[in-house]
Write a protein that holds these residues in place. Structure first.
Motif, PDB file in Angstrom:
ATOM      1  N   GLY A 160       0.094   6.818  10.906  1.00  0.00           N
ATOM      2  CA  GLY A 160       1.196   6.259  10.144  1.00  0.00           C
ATOM      3  C   GLY A 160       1.846   5.045  10.758  1.00  0.00           C
ATOM      4  O   GLY A 160       2.906   4.603  10.289  1.00  0.00           O
ATOM      5  N   ASN A 161       1.227   4.461  11.792  1.00  0.00           N
ATOM      6  CA  ASN A 161       1.843   3.273  12.402  1.00  0.00           C
ATOM      7  C   ASN A 161       1.566   2.035  11.548  1.00  0.00           C
ATOM      8  O   ASN A 161       0.975   2.114  10.470  1.00  0.00           O
ATOM      9  CB  ASN A 161       1.390   3.091  13.850  1.00  0.00           C
ATOM     10  CG  ASN A 161      -0.063   2.657  13.985  1.00  0.00           C
ATOM     11  OD1 ASN A 161      -0.800   2.562  13.000  1.00  0.00           O
ATOM     12  ND2 ASN A 161      -0.489   2.403  15.200  1.00  0.00           N
ATOM     13  N   LYS A 195      -4.126  -1.156   7.132  1.00  0.00           N
ATOM     14  CA  LYS A 195      -5.503  -0.719   6.880  1.00  0.00           C
ATOM     15  C   LYS A 195      -5.614   0.035   5.556  1.00  0.00           C
ATOM     16  O   LYS A 195      -6.502  -0.255   4.726  1.00  0.00           O
ATOM     17  CB  LYS A 195      -5.973   0.170   8.032  1.00  0.00           C
ATOM     18  CG  LYS A 195      -7.318   0.846   7.817  1.00  0.00           C
ATOM     19  CD  LYS A 195      -7.742   1.633   9.053  1.00  0.00           C
ATOM     20  CE  LYS A 195      -6.763   2.718   9.415  1.00  0.00           C
ATOM     21  NZ  LYS A 195      -7.140   3.453  10.640  1.00  0.00           N
ATOM     22  N   HIS A 196      -4.736   0.978   5.333  1.00  0.00           N
ATOM     23  CA  HIS A 196      -4.872   1.837   4.153  1.00  0.00           C
ATOM     24  C   HIS A 196      -4.410   1.154   2.876  1.00  0.00           C
ATOM     25  O   HIS A 196      -5.007   1.358   1.816  1.00  0.00           O
ATOM     26  CB  HIS A 196      -4.134   3.156   4.391  1.00  0.00           C
ATOM     27  CG  HIS A 196      -4.784   4.001   5.447  1.00  0.00           C
ATOM     28  ND1 HIS A 196      -4.085   4.667   6.423  1.00  0.00           N
ATOM     29  CD2 HIS A 196      -6.096   4.250   5.698  1.00  0.00           C
ATOM     30  CE1 HIS A 196      -4.926   5.305   7.213  1.00  0.00           C
ATOM     31  NE2 HIS A 196      -6.149   5.058   6.800  1.00  0.00           N
ATOM     32  N   ALA A 197      -3.387   0.315   2.955  1.00  0.00           N
ATOM     33  CA  ALA A 197      -2.984  -0.442   1.769  1.00  0.00           C
ATOM     34  C   ALA A 197      -4.103  -1.368   1.319  1.00  0.00           C
ATOM     35  O   ALA A 197      -4.400  -1.482   0.116  1.00  0.00           O
ATOM     36  CB  ALA A 197      -1.712  -1.230   2.055  1.00  0.00           C
ATOM     37  N   LEU A 198      -4.755  -2.027   2.277  1.00  0.00           N
ATOM     38  CA  LEU A 198      -5.853  -2.938   1.935  1.00  0.00           C
ATOM     39  C   LEU A 198      -7.102  -2.175   1.521  1.00  0.00           C
ATOM     40  O   LEU A 198      -7.876  -2.644   0.671  1.00  0.00           O
ATOM     41  CB  LEU A 198      -6.142  -3.871   3.102  1.00  0.00           C
ATOM     42  CG  LEU A 198      -5.013  -4.845   3.456  1.00  0.00           C
ATOM     43  CD1 LEU A 198      -5.427  -5.749   4.609  1.00  0.00           C
ATOM     44  CD2 LEU A 198      -4.595  -5.680   2.252  1.00  0.00           C
ATOM     45  N   THR A 231       4.508   9.157  20.492  1.00  0.00           N
ATOM     46  CA  THR A 231       4.549   7.705  20.332  1.00  0.00           C
ATOM     47  C   THR A 231       5.657   7.261  19.379  1.00  0.00           C
ATOM     48  O   THR A 231       6.214   6.175  19.544  1.00  0.00           O
ATOM     49  CB  THR A 231       3.210   7.172  19.802  1.00  0.00           C
ATOM     50  OG1 THR A 231       2.979   7.694  18.481  1.00  0.00           O
ATOM     51  CG2 THR A 231       2.057   7.575  20.714  1.00  0.00           C
ATOM     52  N   GLY A 232       5.946   8.064  18.372  1.00  0.00           N
ATOM     53  CA  GLY A 232       6.976   7.706  17.398  1.00  0.00           C
ATOM     54  C   GLY A 232       6.629   6.483  16.570  1.00  0.00           C
ATOM     55  O   GLY A 232       7.513   5.871  15.956  1.00  0.00           O
ATOM     56  N   GLU A 233       5.353   6.124  16.504  1.00  0.00           N
ATOM     57  CA  GLU A 233       4.965   4.866  15.856  1.00  0.00           C
ATOM     58  C   GLU A 233       5.112   4.895  14.340  1.00  0.00           C
ATOM     59  O   GLU A 233       5.199   3.837  13.713  1.00  0.00           O
ATOM     60  CB  GLU A 233       3.534   4.507  16.248  1.00  0.00           C
ATOM     61  CG  GLU A 233       3.396   4.127  17.711  1.00  0.00           C
ATOM     62  CD  GLU A 233       1.968   3.758  18.103  1.00  0.00           C
ATOM     63  OE1 GLU A 233       1.119   3.645  17.196  1.00  0.00           O
ATOM     64  OE2 GLU A 233       1.725   3.581  19.298  1.00  0.00           O
ATOM     65  N   ALA A 234       5.152   6.084  13.742  1.00  0.00           N
ATOM     66  CA  ALA A 234       5.296   6.155  12.286  1.00  0.00           C
ATOM     67  C   ALA A 234       6.620   5.567  11.813  1.00  0.00           C
ATOM     68  O   ALA A 234       6.720   5.088  10.683  1.00  0.00           O
ATOM     69  CB  ALA A 234       5.161   7.601  11.812  1.00  0.00           C
ATOM     70  N   THR A 235       7.632   5.583  12.677  1.00  0.00           N
ATOM     71  CA  THR A 235       8.925   5.034  12.272  1.00  0.00           C
ATOM     72  C   THR A 235       8.844   3.533  12.026  1.00  0.00           C
ATOM     73  O   THR A 235       9.621   2.988  11.235  1.00  0.00           O
ATOM     74  CB  THR A 235      10.006   5.320  13.339  1.00  0.00           C
ATOM     75  OG1 THR A 235       9.623   4.703  14.578  1.00  0.00           O
ATOM     76  CG2 THR A 235      10.195   6.808  13.542  1.00  0.00           C
ATOM     77  N   GLN A 236       7.924   2.876  12.709  1.00  0.00           N
ATOM     78  CA  GLN A 236       7.740   1.433  12.536  1.00  0.00           C
ATOM     79  C   GLN A 236       6.610   1.109  11.563  1.00  0.00           C
ATOM     80  O   GLN A 236       6.288  -0.069  11.370  1.00  0.00           O
ATOM     81  CB  GLN A 236       7.447   0.782  13.894  1.00  0.00           C
ATOM     82  CG  GLN A 236       8.528   1.008  14.937  1.00  0.00           C
ATOM     83  CD  GLN A 236       9.877   0.479  14.490  1.00  0.00           C
ATOM     84  OE1 GLN A 236       9.999  -0.656  14.046  1.00  0.00           O
ATOM     85  NE2 GLN A 236      10.906   1.309  14.605  1.00  0.00           N
ATOM     86  N   GLY A 237       6.035   2.147  10.956  1.00  0.00           N
ATOM     87  CA  GLY A 237       4.932   1.948  10.032  1.00  0.00           C
ATOM     88  C   GLY A 237       5.225   2.522   8.658  1.00  0.00           C
ATOM     89  O   GLY A 237       5.894   1.903   7.839  1.00  0.00           O
ATOM     90  N   VAL A 238       4.738   3.736   8.419  1.00  0.00           N
ATOM     91  CA  VAL A 238       4.876   4.334   7.096  1.00  0.00           C
ATOM     92  C   VAL A 238       6.329   4.489   6.680  1.00  0.00           C
ATOM     93  O   VAL A 238       6.674   4.312   5.496  1.00  0.00           O
ATOM     94  CB  VAL A 238       4.130   5.684   7.032  1.00  0.00           C
ATOM     95  CG1 VAL A 238       4.698   6.698   8.008  1.00  0.00           C
ATOM     96  CG2 VAL A 238       4.141   6.256   5.616  1.00  0.00           C
TER      97      VAL A 238
END
Length: 303
Positions: free
Chosen positions: A10-11, A17-20, A57-64
């Protein structure tokens, strides 16, 4: 670089990647003929954003989460695909590429998934049991070559490795060259992380030497200046993207850039042809980025 999907689900890279990928498959589906969709490094299929790996990592907060907070309608298809595996307004589960692809299947289409790691392959089978996907547990590059050309007239191969092996990029170049000899008109998507700019430039040179007539590169740089030693973004190489996809690309890239730009940074999301072929992508008066590379930029400045 070891990029395991579970830690980065979800980053920002996943959002792009998934939108494209959704846009690419839908462009291919403008023709009625059957498609074979092949994912060589399928991972677990679905990820828990509340799980230990994602929370570390918590990267989903800056992604999805940013994509869901954004109002641009060009991201509606992406948000709907994520929402399809969730209940409630805020995503708690994140679909991997296999689940995105499964949602896009028409009755005539086929989905072939592969995951070499035993634990991930087991999880993948569970995540895909309500879909018609065929799941394999083989070496990704051996399967890539074995499955092309597919039985259907058209198809798409998605190559999304964790880059945990030092020879990962070399294997991609070698396998892509062999696959092109077998299936020159096939569509291939190769995902990659952006960390070391010099290494990435060398890799692009290796791919350029394959002389693939129609090879598009899309690069998402998160920060306005490189951040040494950390993940700076990600990109896609796309072989033989359809015309409908490239024509719709500029506004989609701008929507993604705006939604995902980190605090205090504009970021950059750029598409360019890698090689001599330049047809099919709207041009702008941007400068060339290296010999034979016709650049299309959608943010301030050229990298």
């Amino acid at each position: 670089m070891n990029y395991r999907h579970s830690f980065h689900a979800g980053n920002s890279a996943d959002v792009v990647k998934h939108a494209l990928l959704i846009a690419l498959v839908r462009a291919l589906q403008q023709k009625d003929g059957a498609l074979t969709l092949i994912d060589t490094h399928a991972g677990c299929g679905i990820y828990d954003l509340r799980g230990d790996a994602a929370q570390r990592t918590g990267e989903a907060t800056q992604g999805v989460m940013r994509a869901f907070a954004d109002q641009n309608p060009l991201l509606d298809d992406y948000r709907a695909a994520v929402q399809a595996v969730n209940e409630g307004a805020e995503p708690q589960l994140y679909p991997g590429s296999p689940r995105f692809l499964a949602q896009l299947l028409r009755p005539q289409d086929l989905l072939i998934l592969n995951e070499k790691h035993p634990d991930d392959a087991y999880a993948l089978r569970g995540a895909m049991r309500d879909t018609p996907a065929a799941v394999h547990q083989r070496d990704a590059y051996e399967l890539w070559l074995a499955m092309v050309p597919p039985r259907t007239a058209r198809g798409l191969v998605v190559v999304d490795p964790p880059y945990e092996q030092t020879d990962e990029r070399a294997r991609i170049v070698t396998t892509l060259a062999a696959a092109q000899r077998k299936w020159a008109h096939g569509v291939t998507v190769i995902w990659y992380p952006l960390k070391d700019r010099a290494a990435h430039v060398r890799w692009k040179e290796q791919l350029r030497k394959l002389r693939i007539p129609k090879l598009l590169t899309i690069e998402h740089w998160l920060y306005d200046a490189d951040q040494p030693g950390i993940y700076n973004g990600a990109g896609l190489f796309i072989v033989n993207p359809p015309y409908a996809f490239t024509q719709a690309l500029p506004p989609m890239l701008e929507a993604l850039r705006a939604a995902l730009a980190p605090e205090g940074h504009r970021g950059e999301l750029a598409a360019a042809w890698l090689g001599a072929r330049s047809g099919g992508l709207p041009r702008s008066p941007s400068p060339h980025d290296g010999e034979g590379l016709v650049a299309q930029r959608f943010s301030n400045g050229a990298r």
